[in-house]
Design an enzyme around this catalytic site. Structure first.
Site: not given
Ligand code: NAD
Length: 259
Positions: A145, A158
């Protein structure tokens, strides 16, 4: 199909049921890969399967909790039988935390964030590296991130978890570089996904739009990114175009990390 860049390849993606993981699953499918999607949400995986169906690519869904050792062991046992290989892995499942000062985070929440965001990446990497050593190489990308590199008030658990993902990535990268296993991280800026919606769940609709704009304005490009922009970076890091890239953290954040 866009290109056959990943034809004949098998790609495993965690968090494949939503947001960045779902879009990256689709992007790999469009380039001819067999995609194994892992998520704790069966409904999310069903939605991803429906999206991928139009590409004609093979998609296999595995319901698992990446933070649970037994669940990961069962999932990887199944994953290993699908094509017999995992050429590329994208460890992307993650959760956010409530907006809380460092000293006020509950122990249970702290442990949940660490279990899924850090232990989850390590458990999956452990299984992937075992398979990749046996098959003679592979590529792993972890979702870090912007907050792997910077801080943000009210987000200590986080931020700590995402700094740890970068440490895991770099250290494992140097350990397995000579075994032809490349391990890199992608560091997204703000992306409108389920996670961002969850962070803004307590805000009313008008306030939510204003908050999304305010987050976008923090980026030098003055906008949020898209899941597809993260997916393209993951495909690059996973591809032969990145053959000499390991231990790297690719920021895809409209310039935020450069501030
Ligand atoms: P999201 O919530 O849309 O997707 C996350 C997915 O992970 C979901 O489908 C959820 O069911 C799954 N998940 C959560 N816990 C789980 C577990 N214990 N086992 C299996 N599956 C699990 O969010 P996103 O934004 O697509 O997040 C994806 C990654 O990107 C994450 O690691 C997040 O920290 C990172 N991220 C997101 C952002 C942002 O702004 N959205 C920014 C930086 C990093």
């Amino acid at each position: 199909m866009m290109t056959g860049r990943f034809e004949e390849m098998t790609v495993l993606i965690t968090g494949a049921g939503s947001g960045i993981g779902q879009e990256t699953s689709l992007a790999f499918a469009e380039t001819g890969a067999v995609v194994i999607g892992v998520d704790r949400s069966e409904d999310g995986l069903g939605a991803t399967a429906a999206l991928i169906a139009s590409t004609g690519a093979r998609f296999e869904a595995l319901v698992a909790d990446v933070g649970d050792e037994g669940s990961v062991a069962v999932a990887f046992e199944q994953a290993a039988t699908i094509t017999g290989r995992i050429d590329c892995a994208f460890n992307n499942a993650g959760i956010t935390q409530s907006s809380t000062l460092a000293a006020d985070i509950g122990h249970e929440e702290w442990e949940r964030v660490m279990r899924i965001n850090v232990t989850g990446v390590w458990l999956c990497m452990r299984a992937e590296i075992g398979l990749m050593l046996r098959q003679g190489g592979g590529s792993i990308v972890n979702t870090a991130s912007f907050l792997s590199l910077h801080s943000m008030a009210m987000q200590t658990a986080y931020v700590a978890s995402k700094h740890a993902v970068l440490g895991l990535t770099r250290n494992a990268a140097i350990e397995y570089a000579a075994s032809d296993i490349r391990i890199n991280a992608v560091a997204p800026g703000g992306i409108p996904t389920g996670m961002m919606a969850q962070s803004l769940a307590d805000v009313d609709e008008a306030g939510r739009e204003a908050a999304r704009k305010a987050i976008g304005d923090m980026h030098p490009m003055k906008r949020l990114g898209t899941p597809r922009e993260i997916a393209q970076a993951v495909l690059f890091l996973s591809s032969a175009d990145a053959a000499f890239v390991t231990g790297a953290c690719l920021s895809v954040d409209g310039g935020w990390a450069a501030l």
